[in-house]
Enzyme design. Structure first.
Site, PDB file in Angstrom:
ATOM      1  N   CYS A   1      15.210  58.153  48.599  1.00 16.23           N
ATOM      2  CA  CYS A   1      15.242  57.154  49.411  1.00 16.23           C
ATOM      3  C   CYS A   1      15.520  55.981  48.924  1.00 16.23           C
ATOM      4  O   CYS A   1      14.816  55.762  48.167  1.00 16.23           O
ATOM      5  CB  CYS A   1      14.769  56.700  50.612  1.00 16.23           C
ATOM      6  SG  CYS A   1      14.906  58.877  51.993  1.00 16.23           S
TER       7      CYS A   1
ATOM      8  N   ARG B   1      19.112  58.439  44.507  1.00 14.91           N
ATOM      9  CA  ARG B   1      17.886  59.043  45.209  1.00 14.91           C
ATOM     10  C   ARG B   1      17.528  59.342  46.282  1.00 14.91           C
ATOM     11  O   ARG B   1      16.721  60.055  47.016  1.00 14.91           O
ATOM     12  CB  ARG B   1      17.061  57.353  45.416  1.00 14.91           C
ATOM     13  CG  ARG B   1      16.983  56.798  44.137  1.00 14.91           C
ATOM     14  CD  ARG B   1      16.356  55.011  44.562  1.00 14.91           C
ATOM     15  NE  ARG B   1      14.489  55.390  44.904  1.00 14.91           N
ATOM     16  CZ  ARG B   1      14.027  55.308  44.413  1.00 14.91           C
ATOM     17  NH1 ARG B   1      14.347  54.884  43.158  1.00 14.91           N
ATOM     18  NH2 ARG B   1      12.313  55.668  44.961  1.00 14.91           N
TER      19      ARG B   1
ATOM     20  N   TRP C   1      17.060  60.567  51.650  1.00 14.80           N
ATOM     21  CA  TRP C   1      16.616  61.582  51.558  1.00 14.80           C
ATOM     22  C   TRP C   1      15.584  62.917  52.625  1.00 14.80           C
ATOM     23  O   TRP C   1      14.669  61.950  52.913  1.00 14.80           O
ATOM     24  CB  TRP C   1      15.769  62.103  50.119  1.00 14.80           C
ATOM     25  CG  TRP C   1      16.037  63.864  49.602  1.00 14.80           C
ATOM     26  CD1 TRP C   1      16.600  63.759  48.910  1.00 14.80           C
ATOM     27  CD2 TRP C   1      13.869  64.531  49.795  1.00 14.80           C
ATOM     28  NE1 TRP C   1      15.726  65.735  48.255  1.00 14.80           N
ATOM     29  CE2 TRP C   1      14.631  65.615  49.196  1.00 14.80           C
ATOM     30  CE3 TRP C   1      13.224  63.915  51.057  1.00 14.80           C
ATOM     31  CZ2 TRP C   1      13.488  66.066  49.750  1.00 14.80           C
ATOM     32  CZ3 TRP C   1      12.736  65.004  50.703  1.00 14.80           C
ATOM     33  CH2 TRP C   1      12.256  66.521  50.199  1.00 14.80           C
TER      34      TRP C   1
ATOM     35  N   ASN D   1      10.970  53.784  53.407  1.00 11.61           N
ATOM     36  CA  ASN D   1      10.828  55.233  52.368  1.00 11.61           C
ATOM     37  C   ASN D   1       9.530  55.457  51.791  1.00 11.61           C
ATOM     38  O   ASN D   1       8.673  54.443  51.853  1.00 11.61           O
ATOM     39  CB  ASN D   1      11.186  54.451  51.190  1.00 11.61           C
ATOM     40  CG  ASN D   1      10.985  55.672  49.385  1.00 11.61           C
ATOM     41  OD1 ASN D   1      11.180  56.523  50.055  1.00 11.61           O
ATOM     42  ND2 ASN D   1      11.097  54.988  48.570  1.00 11.61           N
ATOM     43  N   GLY D   2       9.612  56.823  52.232  1.00 12.07           N
ATOM     44  CA  GLY D   2       7.837  57.710  52.269  1.00 12.07           C
ATOM     45  C   GLY D   2       7.042  58.137  53.569  1.00 12.07           C
ATOM     46  O   GLY D   2       9.305  58.323  54.134  1.00 12.07           O
TER      47      GLY D   2
ATOM     48  N   GLU E   1      13.276  75.416  31.184  1.00 16.16           N
ATOM     49  CA  GLU E   1      14.281  73.707  31.081  1.00 16.16           C
ATOM     50  C   GLU E   1      15.689  74.238  31.596  1.00 16.16           C
ATOM     51  O   GLU E   1      15.857  74.089  32.111  1.00 16.16           O
ATOM     52  CB  GLU E   1      14.071  73.103  30.340  1.00 16.16           C
ATOM     53  CG  GLU E   1      14.429  72.012  30.509  1.00 16.16           C
ATOM     54  CD  GLU E   1      14.267  70.909  31.967  1.00 16.16           C
ATOM     55  OE1 GLU E   1      13.366  71.197  32.429  1.00 16.16           O
ATOM     56  OE2 GLU E   1      15.623  70.342  31.667  1.00 16.16           O
TER      57      GLU E   1
ATOM     58  N   LYS F   1      17.299  73.753  34.846  1.00 16.42           N
ATOM     59  CA  LYS F   1      18.834  73.171  35.041  1.00 16.42           C
ATOM     60  C   LYS F   1      20.305  73.388  35.164  1.00 16.42           C
ATOM     61  O   LYS F   1      20.839  73.344  36.682  1.00 16.42           O
ATOM     62  CB  LYS F   1      19.438  72.623  33.069  1.00 16.42           C
ATOM     63  CG  LYS F   1      19.963  71.053  33.418  1.00 16.42           C
ATOM     64  CD  LYS F   1      19.470  70.097  32.930  1.00 16.42           C
ATOM     65  CE  LYS F   1      18.326  70.173  33.512  1.00 16.42           C
ATOM     66  NZ  LYS F   1      17.546  69.081  33.772  1.00 16.42           N
TER      67      LYS F   1
ATOM     68  N   GLU G   1      19.625  74.065  38.702  1.00 10.75           N
ATOM     69  CA  GLU G   1      19.770  72.914  39.789  1.00 10.75           C
ATOM     70  C   GLU G   1      21.593  72.957  39.974  1.00 10.75           C
ATOM     71  O   GLU G   1      21.656  71.850  40.946  1.00 10.75           O
ATOM     72  CB  GLU G   1      19.057  71.740  39.616  1.00 10.75           C
ATOM     73  CG  GLU G   1      19.172  71.433  38.711  1.00 10.75           C
ATOM     74  CD  GLU G   1      18.008  70.499  38.151  1.00 10.75           C
ATOM     75  OE1 GLU G   1      17.591  69.407  38.842  1.00 10.75           O
ATOM     76  OE2 GLU G   1      17.782  70.350  36.759  1.00 10.75           O
TER      77      GLU G   1
ATOM     78  N   HIS H   1       7.036  94.559  31.064  1.00  5.61           N
ATOM     79  CA  HIS H   1       6.314  94.550  32.633  1.00  5.61           C
ATOM     80  C   HIS H   1       6.512  93.963  34.226  1.00  5.61           C
ATOM     81  O   HIS H   1       5.506  94.252  34.763  1.00  5.61           O
ATOM     82  CB  HIS H   1       5.091  94.061  31.937  1.00  5.61           C
ATOM     83  CG  HIS H   1       4.696  93.545  30.735  1.00  5.61           C
ATOM     84  ND1 HIS H   1       3.500  95.272  30.508  1.00  5.61           N
ATOM     85  CD2 HIS H   1       4.368  93.079  29.528  1.00  5.61           C
ATOM     86  CE1 HIS H   1       3.078  95.014  28.962  1.00  5.61           C
ATOM     87  NE2 HIS H   1       4.379  93.751  28.678  1.00  5.61           N
TER      88      HIS H   1
ATOM     89  N   LYS I   1      16.338  61.789  43.178  1.00  5.12           N
ATOM     90  CA  LYS I   1      16.418  61.170  41.990  1.00  5.12           C
ATOM     91  C   LYS I   1      14.626  61.133  41.558  1.00  5.12           C
ATOM     92  O   LYS I   1      13.933  61.380  40.188  1.00  5.12           O
ATOM     93  CB  LYS I   1      16.841  60.491  40.630  1.00  5.12           C
ATOM     94  CG  LYS I   1      17.041  60.291  39.364  1.00  5.12           C
ATOM     95  CD  LYS I   1      17.503  61.162  38.120  1.00  5.12           C
ATOM     96  CE  LYS I   1      17.226  60.930  37.644  1.00  5.12           C
ATOM     97  NZ  LYS I   1      17.137  62.587  36.754  1.00  5.12           N
TER      98      LYS I   1
HETATM   99  C1  F6R Z   1      15.413  68.167  36.588  1.00  2.11           C
HETATM  100  C2  F6R Z   1      14.346  67.237  36.740  1.00  2.11           C
HETATM  101  C3  F6R Z   1      13.243  67.044  37.576  1.00  2.11           C
HETATM  102  C4  F6R Z   1      12.499  65.792  37.595  1.00  2.11           C
HETATM  103  C5  F6R Z   1      11.240  66.054  38.291  1.00  2.11           C
HETATM  104  C6  F6R Z   1       9.692  64.887  37.246  1.00  2.11           C
HETATM  105  O1  F6R Z   1      16.201  68.214  36.115  1.00  2.11           O
HETATM  106  O2  F6R Z   1      15.056  65.634  37.078  1.00  2.11           O
HETATM  107  O3  F6R Z   1      12.931  68.151  37.195  1.00  2.11           O
HETATM  108  O4  F6R Z   1      12.410  65.683  35.952  1.00  2.11           O
HETATM  109  O5  F6R Z   1      11.321  66.147  39.375  1.00  2.11           O
HETATM  110  O6  F6R Z   1      10.270  63.289  37.605  1.00  2.11           O
HETATM  111  P1  F6R Z   1      10.358  62.519  35.973  1.00  2.11           P
HETATM  112  O7  F6R Z   1      10.520  62.467  35.635  1.00  2.11           O
HETATM  113  O8  F6R Z   1      10.853  60.642  37.144  1.00  2.11           O
HETATM  114  O9  F6R Z   1       8.852  61.999  36.726  1.00  2.11           O
END
Ligand code: F6R
Length: 606
Positions: A2, A27, A76, A100-101, A479, A483, A486, A502, A601
């Protein structure tokens, strides 16, 4: 999660709020809303809707809004579906707020204060608006104090009281709020992105302190009513680094920024060719006194930890675990004063990581964090911080934060190896020298992006995709796979190649796309055998391969040749190539690359 903004000053508030919400939209982007304090009309008006900030803007553009004080929110969803009614702000009587929370005891509060009949939404946030209104007798501070004493959970509230025109109140627990005062007026936000176009100076609102924003001053008091002096910080982010700079998406811009971001991150931490953290105030003993290391992080940041784990095991020979922060403290981990805990986080606000760090500190561990956002909660609570200098990362999918985290880890590992006698000074210097080549190598791979775009076009229609590799390649593919899933919504899984037989190989059928990474010379022949096994079952394979290892493999496979580096540095070009793949699939499918569905984010709920 948020995004929150509040402004009171001499300018028209509507544009300030809407512009800030667009910057904060990463956010959360389920719904958006603003509340403005119309001093002349003596009322607080709300405009809100499910959807994006652009939908809210369309609504506001049809209204005559002249107010100079207001608050805004981009949501969010946690409690209650995505609809207009659940969008913030929420109003109860004289109180209007954004939140937010998560308020964990909202059900008990509804029952204890008999609020059921007044509530119009399904949110926990509106319950707090109703509770504040219940306690409000004309003294905002008193109502806030009484209300927060009843709450369990995390929160950042920004509040307008209808009979206190031009004044914004705020209080928080865990969820962040930063504030500032500048020539335009006083403002606060859930993060700096929204403030840095006005000023570089700001402060983090301490937990359980009441913040009052007036047009020409800011007042901060503790819960006993004692005045507290805000601790001003400054940020070196520039406005243009928070914009798209001509790229269609932030993700593309941020991928392109990686060479410079890594240069900025490592320079100043290399003295006489050796890693040096003196400028960060990190003492050598931190790396020599520990008997084990534990990384706590989530998502992409956790994947950076996995790369570090592989390096530490092979180069430093110290036991090291990488824990999902969300699982960490519920698994009774063995943590003591001989453990070095490293928290990794772009935002520095991820609550799972923050709680894991707090747990580790309670067990007596020393905590180092690798963080991108200066002054963020995790940074503040760590014993030591190594900042990445990635600059603002706006796209939800993390790119430059990840590769800068990797660069810090490479320096840390070299330092440890040297301090603990596993590396001579000469070896450490050679290692650092190779690290300094990373930015120019990434420039090469970024120039090659058209080749990766061609591969991306071939997998646009895929429903499932597999990524396979061994050792460090496997860590990078975890990773790369995250990517891809998502941003493109293709179901993608990364497997350690040796594990395929396996079980997972049962999923390979004719034309299943498989991305294989081959960058580690010592395990290359084993890896190629595993690739053959999936090829024999009809898989459609693309090899992301270190150029020096490619030989005549192009006769058999489609290849993306990656610029040569020593094996432990191949994580850099490979990661960037995989980021580009995910990006092109998503953008070619016409998705909003920067705002993938259901994501946000900054993840400030557990
Ligand atoms: C994926 C992504 C998330 C963050 C995760 C941790 O692209 O960005 O998986 O890496 O939410 O976020 P931070 O790094 O802000 O703790």
């Amino acid at each position: 999660m948020c995004g929150i903004i509040g402004y009171t000053g001499s300018n028209c508030v509507k544009d300030i709020l809407l512009d800030a919400l667009s910057l904060l939209e990463y956010r959360g982007y389920d719904s958006a809303g603003i509340a403005v304090n119309e001093e002349e009309k003596k009322k607080t008006e709300i405009f809100k809707c499910a959807g994006r900030v652009s939908d809210l803007k369309a609504i506001c553009d049809t209204k005559q809004i002249t107010a100079t004080c207001g608050i805004g929110h981009t949501r969010w969803a946690t409690h209650g579906g995505v609809n207009d009614g659940n969008a913030h702000p929420h109003q109860q009587g004289k109180v209007t707020l954004v939140h937010n929370g998560i308020i964990e005891n909202y059900r008990e509060l509804i029952a204890d204060y008999d609020l059921q009949d007044v509530l119009r939404s399904e949110t926990d946030s509106e319950v707090v608006a109703a509770l504040l209104n219940h306690f409000y007798q004309g003294n905002p501070g008193e109502a806030i104090r009484k209300t927060v004493s009843k709450l369990k959970g995390t929160f950042a509230f920004v509040i307008l009281f209808e009979d206190q025109p031009g004044v914004i109140y705020s209080i928080r627990n865990v969820s962040p709020i930063v504030a500032t005062i500048c020539k335009e007026g006083a403002m606060l936000a859930s993060d700096l992105t929204a403030l840095c176009r006005f000023t570089n100076e700001y402060f983090v609102v301490p937990e359980y302190h009441i913040l009052e924003l007036h047009k020409d001053c800011i007042l901060l008091t503790d819960l006993q009513g004692q005045k507290v002096e805000p601790q001003m910080l400054s940020v070196d982010w520039e406005l243009n680094s928070a914009g798209k700079n001509g790229y269609p998406f932030y993700m593309e811009k941020e991928m392109m920024e990686q060479p410079d971001a890594i240069r900025r991150t490592i320079e100043g931490r290399i003295m006489n060719g050796l890693p040096d953290f003196t400028g960060d105030g990190v003492p050598d003993e931190l790396f020599t006194n520990c008997e084990r290391i534990c990384v706590v992080a989530c998502g992409t940041a956790m994947h950076a930890g996995l790369v570090a784990q592989a390096l530490v095991k092979s180069m430093v020979h110290v036991p090291m675990e990488v824990e999902l922060a969300s699982e960490f403290m519920y698994s009774d981990p063995v943590i003591d004063e001989k453990t070095l805990v490293i928290a990794v986080s772009q935002s520095g606000e991820t609550i799972d990581t923050l709680e894991a760090l707090r747990y580790a500190k309670r067990q007596g561990a020393k905590c180092l964090s690798i963080i991108n956002v200066k002054g963020s909660s995790i940074a503040r609570e760590s014993d030591y911080v190594l900042y990445t200098s990635a600059g603002p990362e706006i796209a939800v999918a993390s790119t430059k934060a990840y590769t800068t985290q990797l660069s810090v880890f490479h320096l840390v590992v070299a330092k440890m190896a040297m301090l603990r006698g596993a590396y001579t000074e000469k070896q450490a210097k050679a290692f650092v020298q190779e690290l300094q080549r990373v930015p120019e190598v990434l420039e090469t791979i970024l120039e090659q992006r058209k080749d990766i775009h061609v591969i991306a076009k071939k997998i646009l229609e895929a429903k499932d995709l597999f990524m396979i590799g061994r050792g460090l390649d496997y860590s990078i593919l975890l990773e790369g796979s995250l990517k891809l899933k998502e941003v493109s919504y293709i179901h993608s899984e990364a497997y350690a190649s040796g594990e395929l037989k396996h079980g997972p190989i049962a999923l390979i059928t004719r034309n299943t796309p498989v991305v294989a990474a081959v960058t580690q010379e010592k395990i290359m022949s084993k890896e190629l055998s595993n690739i053959k096994e999936v090829k024999s079952r009809g898989a459609d394979i693309v090899l992301f391969i270190k150029k020096a290892l490619a030989g005549d493999l192009h006769q058999e496979y489609q290849l993306i040749e990656l610029p040569d580096m020593q094996d432990v540095f191949m994580v850099f070009p490979t990661s960037v190539a995989l980021q580009l793949l995910a990006y092109y699939v998503s953008s070619d499918k016409g998705f909003d690359v920067d705002k993938p569905r259901n994501l946000a984010k900054v993840v400030t709920v557990e």
